[in-house]
Design a protein around this motif. Sequence first.
Motif, PDB file in Angstrom:
ATOM      1  N   TRP A  43       0.840  -1.201   0.000  1.00  0.00           N
ATOM      2  CA  TRP A  43       0.000   0.000   0.000  1.00  0.00           C
ATOM      3  C   TRP A  43       0.874   1.250   0.000  1.00  0.00           C
ATOM      4  CZ3 TRP A  43      -4.387  -1.247  -1.713  1.00  0.00           C
ATOM      5  CH2 TRP A  43      -5.002  -2.441  -1.351  1.00  0.00           C
ATOM      6  N   GLY A  44       2.000   1.190   0.662  1.00  0.00           N
ATOM      7  CA  GLY A  44       2.914   2.321   0.679  1.00  0.00           C
ATOM      8  C   GLY A  44       3.475   2.618  -0.700  1.00  0.00           C
ATOM      9  N   GLU A  45       3.806   1.567  -1.445  1.00  0.00           N
ATOM     10  CA  GLU A  45       4.303   1.751  -2.809  1.00  0.00           C
ATOM     11  C   GLU A  45       3.207   2.335  -3.703  1.00  0.00           C
ATOM     12  OE1 GLU A  45       5.855  -2.079  -3.875  1.00  0.00           O
ATOM     13  OE2 GLU A  45       7.470  -1.928  -2.399  1.00  0.00           O
ATOM     14  N   MET A  46       1.974   1.881  -3.506  1.00  0.00           N
ATOM     15  CA  MET A  46       0.859   2.424  -4.267  1.00  0.00           C
ATOM     16  C   MET A  46       0.658   3.905  -3.921  1.00  0.00           C
ATOM     17  SD  MET A  46      -3.179   1.354  -4.263  1.00  0.00           S
ATOM     18  CE  MET A  46      -3.528   2.186  -2.732  1.00  0.00           C
ATOM     19  N   MET A  47       0.713   4.233  -2.649  1.00  0.00           N
ATOM     20  CA  MET A  47       0.552   5.626  -2.225  1.00  0.00           C
ATOM     21  C   MET A  47       1.678   6.483  -2.786  1.00  0.00           C
ATOM     22  SD  MET A  47      -1.476   7.600  -0.661  1.00  0.00           S
ATOM     23  CE  MET A  47      -1.421   9.315  -0.212  1.00  0.00           C
ATOM     24  N   GLY A  48       2.892   5.952  -2.808  1.00  0.00           N
ATOM     25  CA  GLY A  48       4.018   6.679  -3.390  1.00  0.00           C
ATOM     26  C   GLY A  48       3.783   6.995  -4.850  1.00  0.00           C
ATOM     27  N   GLY A  49       3.225   6.056  -5.584  1.00  0.00           N
ATOM     28  CA  GLY A  49       2.910   6.279  -6.987  1.00  0.00           C
ATOM     29  C   GLY A  49       1.870   7.377  -7.170  1.00  0.00           C
ATOM     30  N   ILE A  50       0.883   7.396  -6.301  1.00  0.00           N
ATOM     31  CA  ILE A  50      -0.163   8.421  -6.364  1.00  0.00           C
ATOM     32  C   ILE A  50       0.419   9.789  -6.041  1.00  0.00           C
ATOM     33  CG2 ILE A  50      -2.279   9.224  -5.259  1.00  0.00           C
ATOM     34  CD1 ILE A  50      -2.955   6.159  -4.948  1.00  0.00           C
ATOM     35  N   LEU A  51       1.261   9.851  -5.017  1.00  0.00           N
ATOM     36  CA  LEU A  51       1.906  11.120  -4.673  1.00  0.00           C
ATOM     37  C   LEU A  51       2.744  11.625  -5.843  1.00  0.00           C
ATOM     38  CD1 LEU A  51       2.969  10.329  -1.004  1.00  0.00           C
ATOM     39  CD2 LEU A  51       1.165  11.919  -1.721  1.00  0.00           C
TER      40      LEU A  51
END
Length: 107
Positions: A43-51
């Motif tokens: 989820w952190g990697e996904m959030m990083g992509g969104i940011l």
Amino acid sequence: MLYFCENCHMINEQNYCRICGKENLRSPQNDDFCFLIETRSMWGEMMGGILKEENIPYSAIPSGSGVRSYFGLKLENLKIYVPYEFLDKAKELLNDITGYKKDQNND
């Protein structure tokens, strides 16, 4: 008024850190990296992509059990930090995308 803890990278409403207890905190500066969330790596990697898509700079630091690193395994969590000037926008994104409501560590 908000205060920034240089030890924990947390934003606090009082002039002391609720995490480490440090007192006499300073006002946050726009370039101070502030704690946003700690979550599972996926989820952190996904959030990083969104940011990244939203042009919000961020730093993702692996976190978790040191035993995993002993065996050469990826740590299970990521702590994500964003500059203070983007913190509110990042919180809104986090809430909009995941419906996530952070507890007292993200006031």
